[in-house]
Design an enzyme around this catalytic site. Structure first.
Site, short mmCIF file in Angstrom:
data_model
loop_
_atom_site.label_atom_id
_atom_site.label_comp_id
_atom_site.label_asym_id
_atom_site.label_seq_id
_atom_site.Cartn_x
_atom_site.Cartn_y
_atom_site.Cartn_z
N GLY A 268 9.25 -0.59 5.53
CA GLY A 268 9.30 0.18 4.54
C GLY A 268 8.38 1.57 4.65
O GLY A 268 8.13 2.30 3.32
N ASP B 165 -3.10 -0.99 9.68
CA ASP B 165 -3.44 -1.04 8.03
C ASP B 165 -4.16 -2.67 7.97
O ASP B 165 -4.74 -2.34 6.50
CB ASP B 165 -2.17 -1.18 7.93
N LEU C 201 5.07 -0.44 3.35
CA LEU C 201 4.18 -0.17 2.33
C LEU C 201 3.46 -1.21 2.66
O LEU C 201 2.55 -1.67 1.97
CB LEU C 201 4.89 -1.40 1.52
N LYS D 253 0.76 -1.31 0.15
CA LYS D 253 0.07 -0.45 0.39
C LYS D 253 0.79 1.55 -0.35
O LYS D 253 1.85 1.42 0.08
CB LYS D 253 -1.02 -0.02 1.48
N GLY E 158 3.51 -4.25 4.55
CA GLY E 158 4.23 -5.92 3.87
C GLY E 158 3.38 -6.52 4.77
O GLY E 158 2.36 -7.77 5.08
N GLY E 159 3.77 -6.65 6.62
CA GLY E 159 3.09 -7.44 7.55
C GLY E 159 2.39 -7.14 7.65
O GLY E 159 1.17 -8.59 8.14
#
Length: 301
Positions: A105, A144, A107, A14, A109-110
């Site tokens: 980052g 998130d 983004l 994202k 990810g996790g």
């Protein structure tokens, strides 16, 4: 016949098209406003049912012990909810991960991995949770996670969990990975962080898009100045990518992105990336790739 595995399940990255810190709650959590945008670049997860009730991550993730992984923690929560609803233990599941998104980052990810795991296990276990129930299950693990399960570009408020769908133009992004991992806590605890940005509305964001083609051109990222000061590679990435447009950090860092109207424009920028930098292009996603796939169990309904 019961499905026993799911392969190549995407966990997209994202981007935060803007990120404002508008205040702070008494419990210390920051009040945010942002627009979350998924892109077609991310990890892939593979799931296989077990018969012994165990949840296992089969892939080693450096720096993340199995019991601390958001994927495993999320699946344990779903298993407990499955047992509460159905009066028996969940079947168990194995998870393999093709990990490409960097940690620290910005983004997601996790969180994206955990959201994909919840959607996939809900489907394979026939657990029956609806989308809003999966979102609520994932929220305590990370703000998130509900967004990825929500599965659409979203205007978010609160700590990031109050979501409204919003339309943005299709575009291409170039994303630069500065090569550092930025700990979220270090950014939010900084005395230099701006915490009083005036709130905006979803209408403010939408009106801005009418007059420009860059979805990342609205507002700012309040965390960027702190991250750029504490982590010089972030500042260098912003400066380099800023030659080509409105470059901005996503989340609490470290990755930096810029939007382009066409793939050819993104390719032109990538052709100029110095060998010392890691960068890639990605297309915007209006919906999560799993949205139309995992209908059984009411994931999307």
């Amino acid at each position: 016949m019961t499905q026993t595995s799911l392969r190549d399940c995407p966990a997209p990255a994202k981007l935060n098209l803007f990120l404002h810190v508008c205040g702070r709650r008494p419990d210390g959590y920051h009040l945010l406003q942002t627009v979350f945008q998924m892109v077609d670049h991310g990890d892939k997860l593979h799931f296989t049912l077990r018969s012994d009730g165990l949840v296992r991550r089969l892939t080693d993730v450096p720096g993340v012990p199995e019991h601390q992984d958001l994927i495993v923690r999320a699946l344990h929560l779903l298993a407990a909810e499955f047992e509460r609803r159905h009066g028996r233990a969940a079947p168990g599941i194995d998870v393999d991960i093709d990990k490409i998104l960097p940690m620290g980052g910005g983004l997601g990810g996790g969180s994206s991995d955990a959201a994909t795991a919840l959607m996939a296990a809900n489907h394979l276990w026939q657990a029956g949770l609806k989308r809003d129930e999966l979102m609520a299950l994932g929220l305590p693990l990370g703000a998130d996670i509900p967004f990825f399960i929500f599965g659409q570009t979203a205007f978010a408020e609160g700590v990031g969990e109050a979501l409204q769908a919003v339309d943005v133009p299709d575009c291409w992004y170039v994303v630069v990975e500065p090569g550092v991992s930025v700990p979220t806590a270090a950014i939010f605890s900084s005395e230099d962080l701006t915490r009083n940005t005036e709130p905006v509305t979803i209408a403010d964001f939408s009106r801005c898009l009418v007059s420009q083609t860059n979805p990342g051109g609205f507002g700012k990222n309040d965390l960027q100045a702190v991250a750029a000061r504490l982590f010089p590679p972030v500042a260098e990435a912003i400066e380099w990518l800023g030659q080509y447009g409105k470059a901005r950090m996503t989340g609490s860092g470290a990755c930096v992105f810029c939007a382009f109207s066409t793939e050819s424009e993104a390719d032109e920028v990538l052709s100029n990336v110095p060998a010392v930098r890691t960068a890639w292009k990605a297309k915007s996603l209006a919906r999560h790739p799993l949205a139309e796939v995992l209908q059984v169990g009411g994931v999307i309904d």
